[in-house]
Design an enzyme around this catalytic site. Sequence first.
Site, mmCIF file in Angstrom:
data_model
loop_
_atom_site.group_PDB
_atom_site.id
_atom_site.type_symbol
_atom_site.label_atom_id
_atom_site.label_comp_id
_atom_site.label_asym_id
_atom_site.label_seq_id
_atom_site.Cartn_x
_atom_site.Cartn_y
_atom_site.Cartn_z
ATOM 1 N N LYS A 131 11.619 12.252 -2.119
ATOM 2 C CA LYS A 131 12.608 11.349 -1.522
ATOM 3 C C LYS A 131 12.168 10.752 -0.192
ATOM 4 C CE LYS A 131 16.907 12.755 -3.714
ATOM 5 N NZ LYS A 131 16.547 13.914 -4.557
ATOM 6 N N SER B 297 8.500 16.628 -9.054
ATOM 7 C CA SER B 297 9.236 15.884 -8.027
ATOM 8 C C SER B 297 9.615 16.691 -6.796
ATOM 9 C CB SER B 297 10.494 15.250 -8.630
ATOM 10 O OG SER B 297 11.322 16.227 -9.224
ATOM 11 N N GLU C 277 24.571 7.987 2.081
ATOM 12 C CA GLU C 277 25.499 8.930 1.465
ATOM 13 C C GLU C 277 24.673 9.940 0.702
ATOM 14 O OE1 GLU C 277 25.090 6.033 -0.598
ATOM 15 O OE2 GLU C 277 24.281 7.313 -2.185
HETATM 16 C C1 LIG Z 1 16.867 13.898 -5.927
HETATM 17 C C2 LIG Z 1 15.869 14.540 -6.796
HETATM 18 C C3 LIG Z 1 15.636 14.096 -8.118
HETATM 19 C C4 LIG Z 1 16.435 13.005 -8.748
HETATM 20 O O1 LIG Z 1 16.381 11.782 -8.125
HETATM 21 P P1 LIG Z 1 15.542 10.549 -8.739
HETATM 22 O O2 LIG Z 1 15.964 9.399 -7.930
HETATM 23 O O3 LIG Z 1 15.906 10.454 -10.180
HETATM 24 O O4 LIG Z 1 14.111 10.904 -8.565
HETATM 25 C C5 LIG Z 1 14.645 14.704 -8.856
HETATM 26 N N1 LIG Z 1 13.920 15.728 -8.355
HETATM 27 C C6 LIG Z 1 14.116 16.195 -7.107
HETATM 28 C C7 LIG Z 1 13.287 17.327 -6.617
HETATM 29 C C8 LIG Z 1 15.098 15.629 -6.289
HETATM 30 O O5 LIG Z 1 15.298 16.106 -5.059
#
Ligand SMILES: *Cc1c(COP(=O)(O)O)cnc(C)c1O
Length: 393
Positions: free
Chosen positions: A89, A377, A111
């Site tokens: 993020k 992610s 938000e």
């Molecule tokens: C917020 C988050 C997501 C989901 O958000 P996307 O905008 O779909 O990427 C996925 N994995 C992690 C670790 C997150 O913090």
Amino acid sequence: MSYHANEKGYYGEFGGAFIPEMLYPNCEELRQNYIQIMEEPSFQEEFNQLLRDYVGRPTPLYFAERLSKKYNTKIYLKREDLCHTGAHKVNNTIGQILMAKKLGKNRIIAETGAGQHGVATATVCALMGIECVVYMGEIDIARQAPNVARMKMLGAEVRPALSGSRTLKDATNEAIRDWINNPVDTHYIIGSVVGPHPYPDMVARFQSVISEEIKTQLKEKEGRENPDYVVACVGGGSNAAGAYYHFLDTPEVGIIAVEAAGKGINSGESAATSALGKIGIIHGSKTLLMQTDDGQITEPYSISAGLDYPGVGPLHAHLFKSGRGEFISITDDEAMTAGLEMSQLEGIIPAIETSHAFAIFDYKKFKEDDIVVINLSGRGDKDLNTYIDYFKL
Ligand SMILES: *Cc1c(COP(=O)(O)O)cnc(C)c1O
């Protein structure tokens, strides 16, 4: 067919900017300037320098040997979990804080639901010494105490949304109200590839560094830039958009999107938007979203807070509708099991969002010499209590 936003922010039939007239000047200022600003050498230099020295990029592309052996294919993990703050993020919030500065803004609003985007926003505001207000539903504030504490520690003000269900959508309403009232000095940092044009395209461009690095790294390791498949979990879809971005127009690269089925697609407690969603407007964008027959947005459910969103960004709606992307839904139980397996096979505890992406192997068979890149992610530290409760650790 194009998989990029056109001038009006459309991906096929999805996208656009469905906003109240009072928000028009804010979005228009951004729309008119974002590409030009992003292409300025001074912007790119500062962005790339912060990604390198502050976020820790490039993140490694790691060959997961034991996981590969188990599923009899070649699996690489793109290690976004190693980014500062523990997930992808921050790539976007770094980009948007620099954008805000270029636009002459001195106040940031955002938000947040689970608090991850709030923390990533508070982080870059601290970095730049810019005032930060994060709207969060009162219920979410109670549920996500550690992230609320992080935001406060970073100097942000966390404002509770007290209306409606007191969760994410109510926090979004409060943020939009704030932006309408403060159009000149305030920038609204949206955390995924959602919202009115130009947000989905702008956020995808900031996150596209993920696939840019995958190409270079795969070339070094395998002698070719393109994997056979790239896999990512989809909440709003920003980590997925970043992982797919430079492969969208290369049809030889299979795109796999993993959604949260919650307790099962037909259980009434799910967030599997491609399976359950119908076309509608959410957060200023025409896309697929979960709704009742008369168009009320359905409350989504997933064990993972980051996938608990009733829509997907317009890019993903288009990838689904056009057939360019293959969508797979994974239940809570399947994701948790895959997260445990991943931890014990590779020594990496993934975020529960990411665990969904590791659970696809029961649904999708790969060839032995396929190269499969999975976007890792985020890291699982934030989810430890959920893992502990689930597995009775
Ligand atoms: C917020 C988050 C997501 C989901 O958000 P996307 O905008 O779909 O990427 C996925 N994995 C992690 C670790 C997150 O913090």
